[in-house]
Scaffold this motif. Structure first.
Motif, PDB file in Angstrom:
ATOM      1  N   THR A  88      14.710 -71.849 -15.981  1.00 22.03           N
ATOM      2  CA  THR A  88      16.071 -71.832 -15.446  1.00 22.03           C
ATOM      3  C   THR A  88      16.431 -73.182 -14.835  1.00 22.03           C
ATOM      4  OG1 THR A  88      15.174 -70.862 -13.403  1.00 22.03           O
ATOM      5  CG2 THR A  88      16.124 -69.343 -15.009  1.00 22.03           C
ATOM      6  N   ASP A  92      19.844 -75.428 -15.145  1.00 24.81           N
ATOM      7  CA  ASP A  92      20.542 -76.069 -14.022  1.00 24.81           C
ATOM      8  C   ASP A  92      20.781 -77.549 -14.303  1.00 24.81           C
ATOM      9  OD1 ASP A  92      20.518 -73.680 -12.639  1.00 24.81           O
ATOM     10  OD2 ASP A  92      18.658 -74.143 -11.555  1.00 24.81           O
ATOM     11  N   SER A 132      23.348 -64.000 -17.011  1.00 20.70           N
ATOM     12  CA  SER A 132      24.273 -64.516 -16.012  1.00 20.70           C
ATOM     13  C   SER A 132      25.690 -64.194 -16.476  1.00 20.70           C
ATOM     14  CB  SER A 132      24.080 -66.031 -15.862  1.00 20.70           C
ATOM     15  OG  SER A 132      24.412 -66.683 -17.082  1.00 20.70           O
ATOM     16  N   SER A 150      28.463 -60.938 -11.949  1.00 23.92           N
ATOM     17  CA  SER A 150      29.083 -62.006 -11.165  1.00 23.92           C
ATOM     18  C   SER A 150      28.016 -63.012 -10.746  1.00 23.92           C
ATOM     19  CB  SER A 150      29.755 -61.424  -9.912  1.00 23.92           C
ATOM     20  OG  SER A 150      28.772 -60.931  -9.009  1.00 23.92           O
ATOM     21  N   GLN A 151      28.474 -64.180 -10.334  1.00 20.47           N
ATOM     22  CA  GLN A 151      27.533 -65.189  -9.859  1.00 20.47           C
ATOM     23  C   GLN A 151      26.832 -64.715  -8.587  1.00 20.47           C
ATOM     24  OE1 GLN A 151      26.811 -67.977 -11.724  1.00 20.47           O
ATOM     25  NE2 GLN A 151      25.095 -67.982 -10.285  1.00 20.47           N
ATOM     26  N   GLU A 152      27.525 -63.904  -7.805  1.00 16.74           N
ATOM     27  CA  GLU A 152      26.920 -63.355  -6.586  1.00 16.74           C
ATOM     28  C   GLU A 152      25.776 -62.393  -6.943  1.00 16.74           C
ATOM     29  OE1 GLU A 152      28.185 -60.944  -2.490  1.00 16.74           O
ATOM     30  OE2 GLU A 152      29.723 -61.688  -3.871  1.00 16.74           O
ATOM     31  N   ASP A 153      25.971 -61.599  -8.017  1.00 16.50           N
ATOM     32  CA  ASP A 153      24.895 -60.714  -8.477  1.00 16.50           C
ATOM     33  C   ASP A 153      23.634 -61.507  -8.767  1.00 16.50           C
ATOM     34  OD1 ASP A 153      26.569 -58.470  -8.400  1.00 16.50           O
ATOM     35  OD2 ASP A 153      27.201 -58.735 -10.491  1.00 16.50           O
ATOM     36  N   VAL A 154      23.834 -62.658  -9.413  1.00 11.97           N
ATOM     37  CA  VAL A 154      22.694 -63.508  -9.780  1.00 11.97           C
ATOM     38  C   VAL A 154      22.099 -64.161  -8.539  1.00 11.97           C
ATOM     39  CG1 VAL A 154      21.975 -65.517 -11.122  1.00 11.97           C
ATOM     40  CG2 VAL A 154      23.631 -63.915 -12.095  1.00 11.97           C
ATOM     41  N   SER A 155      22.953 -64.657  -7.658  1.00 12.76           N
ATOM     42  CA  SER A 155      22.470 -65.402  -6.481  1.00 12.76           C
ATOM     43  C   SER A 155      21.596 -64.534  -5.567  1.00 12.76           C
ATOM     44  CB  SER A 155      23.659 -65.952  -5.682  1.00 12.76           C
ATOM     45  OG  SER A 155      24.418 -66.847  -6.474  1.00 12.76           O
ATOM     46  N   VAL A 156      22.013 -63.278  -5.355  1.00  8.48           N
ATOM     47  CA  VAL A 156      21.258 -62.424  -4.432  1.00  8.48           C
ATOM     48  C   VAL A 156      20.280 -61.501  -5.154  1.00  8.48           C
ATOM     49  CG1 VAL A 156      23.130 -62.491  -2.768  1.00  8.48           C
ATOM     50  CG2 VAL A 156      23.017 -60.605  -4.395  1.00  8.48           C
ATOM     51  N   PRO A 213      20.926 -59.233 -13.899  1.00 12.59           N
ATOM     52  CA  PRO A 213      20.879 -60.633 -13.444  1.00 12.59           C
ATOM     53  C   PRO A 213      19.518 -61.256 -13.741  1.00 12.59           C
ATOM     54  CG  PRO A 213      21.894 -59.238 -11.781  1.00 12.59           C
ATOM     55  CD  PRO A 213      21.335 -58.309 -12.820  1.00 12.59           C
ATOM     56  N   THR A 215      17.869 -63.413 -12.125  1.00  9.22           N
ATOM     57  CA  THR A 215      17.006 -63.463 -10.937  1.00  9.22           C
ATOM     58  C   THR A 215      16.311 -62.118 -10.706  1.00  9.22           C
ATOM     59  OG1 THR A 215      19.032 -63.028  -9.687  1.00  9.22           O
ATOM     60  CG2 THR A 215      18.237 -65.299  -9.734  1.00  9.22           C
TER      61      THR A 215
END
Length: 385
Positions: A88, A92, A132, A150-156, A213, A215
């Protein structure tokens, strides 16, 4: 002897020997029908496979460890397997440095998983993608019900899931699946969306997906597969415009080579492919099969032509007296030749017509009961010629 008179006499001769004419035609019927059937079949399969290969968007490409497909030697296979996995972090780096791209999505894949809701449970044949928000647009597999990741789903690292259409139909035949809790391999996930129906004519499993996600995938399933291999990330990259696709590919290649510390003389230890390169690889791999199928049909027609030639030679021998009488009353060699050519041509064209009808009937049945199919006019012309 005038042209029309020769034609009438040829047709009269064919009518007088119906059985012989029909038996002679069988070879042509089979030959024409086989050429049309083989070439139509190849065309249908080609179209279906190209459609399924073309999973990426028109301005999207993918970076991965594995080869894009096609035949390879055992040595090439071992060389590819020895490549270092993509991560990943590579995704990035592409997101930060490739200015001609705007959607970069990492994907981790797992196979042979199960999903359950109450008393309903799928077979252990589901694929899970740790993805993602970019998965949907980059792979042209859109959300039909609910929302995308959502990006929030992935972030947390939330435990949320997008269900493939087939999975949703199996687990929720009469119930709205949104916000329901399903168990994936025994772990609870909240359904936030259902992907659109993406049925496959060739047995693909587009409807048997679960998207979570990336993550979350890494937390649950780890960095290694059940057989101990290091997982490698697939990275989909969408250029800002179709015109920038090649520039985005070139920039991505440069970033990847830098990130992986490759020297100028070293070859890439990753693969970049687009829909077009996928189709080109497929066509290269299947070219001998297509050529072989066409050759088989042509051989059938040649054999049928030889059969007609033999029958016409027998016919000439049988009608020696008739030919002699015609020549005695003024017929020229050319007139006699025309009559026999018209007879043989009539057999060919009539047999070809029946062959076309047969092939069209088979094609209709395939289109009606199996998969979309149609007879191409150029194929008909080639077969009859």
């Amino acid at each position: 002897m005038f042209f029309m008179e020769a034609l009438k006499m040829a047709l009269a001769a064919l009518k007088a020997h119906k059985m012989r004419s029909f038996l002679t035609m069988i070879g042509i019927i089979a030959g024409v029908a086989s050429v049309i059937a083989v070439m139509t079949g190849i065309s249908v399969i080609q179209t279906s496979i190209e459609k399924e290969i073309s999973v990426l968007g028109t301005q999207t490409f993918q970076v991965q460890k594995q080869a894009a497909g096609g035949a390879m030697s055992e040595e090439e296979w071992r060389k590819i397997q020895a490549r270092r996995p993509l991560t990943t972090e590579h995704a990035d780096a592409i997101r930060d440095k490739v200015k001609s791209a705007d959607l970069i999505g990492p994907e981790l894949w797992g196979y042979n998983h199960t999903a359950a809701f109450r008393d309903k449970k799928t077979n252990n044949n589901l694929m899970i993608c740790g993805g993602s928000p970019e998965y949907s647009p980059n792979n042209t597999h859109y959300v039909n019900l609910g929302r995308n990741l959502s990006q929030e789903d992935v972030s947390v690292g939330r435990r949320v899931v997008l269900l493939g259409y087939g999975v949703a139909e199996e687990l929720f035949p009469w119930t709205d699946p949104l916000n329901r809790v399903v168990k994936i391999d025994g772990r609870k996930f909240t359904v936030v969306g259902v992907l659109e129906d993406k049925s496959s004519a060739m047995g693909g499993r587009f409807n048997q997906y679960l998207i979570i996600p990336v993550t979350t995938f890494k937390k649950i399933y780890g960095s290694r597969t059940p057989n101990g291999q290091q997982r490698s990330v697939n990275i989909t990259v969408q250029a800002k415009t179709p015109e920038l696709l090649q520039k985005a590919i070139d920039e991505t290649r440069a970033v990847m080579r830098s990130e992986r510390g490759l020297k100028p003389q070293e070859e890439d230890d990753f693969t970049i492919f687009t829909n077009e390169s996928n189709i080109r690889t497929f066509n290269d791999a299947t070219a001998p099969i297509k050529t072989g199928g066409f050759a088989i049909g042509i051989v059938a027609l040649i054999v049928a032509g030889i059969g007609i030639m033999n029958i016409m030679l027998v016919s000439v021998t049988e009608r020696t007296k008739e030919i002699g009488i015609r020549k005695a009353i003024g017929a020229k060699r050319r007139d006699i030749l025309f009559q026999f050519l018209f007879e043989s041509s009539g057999i060919c064209l009539l047999g070809g017509g029946i062959g076309i009808v047969l092939a069209a009937g088979v094609t209709w049945l395939i289109d009606r009961f199996l998969m979309p199919a149609s007879v191409s006019i150029p194929i008909l012309v080639v077969a009859v010629l």
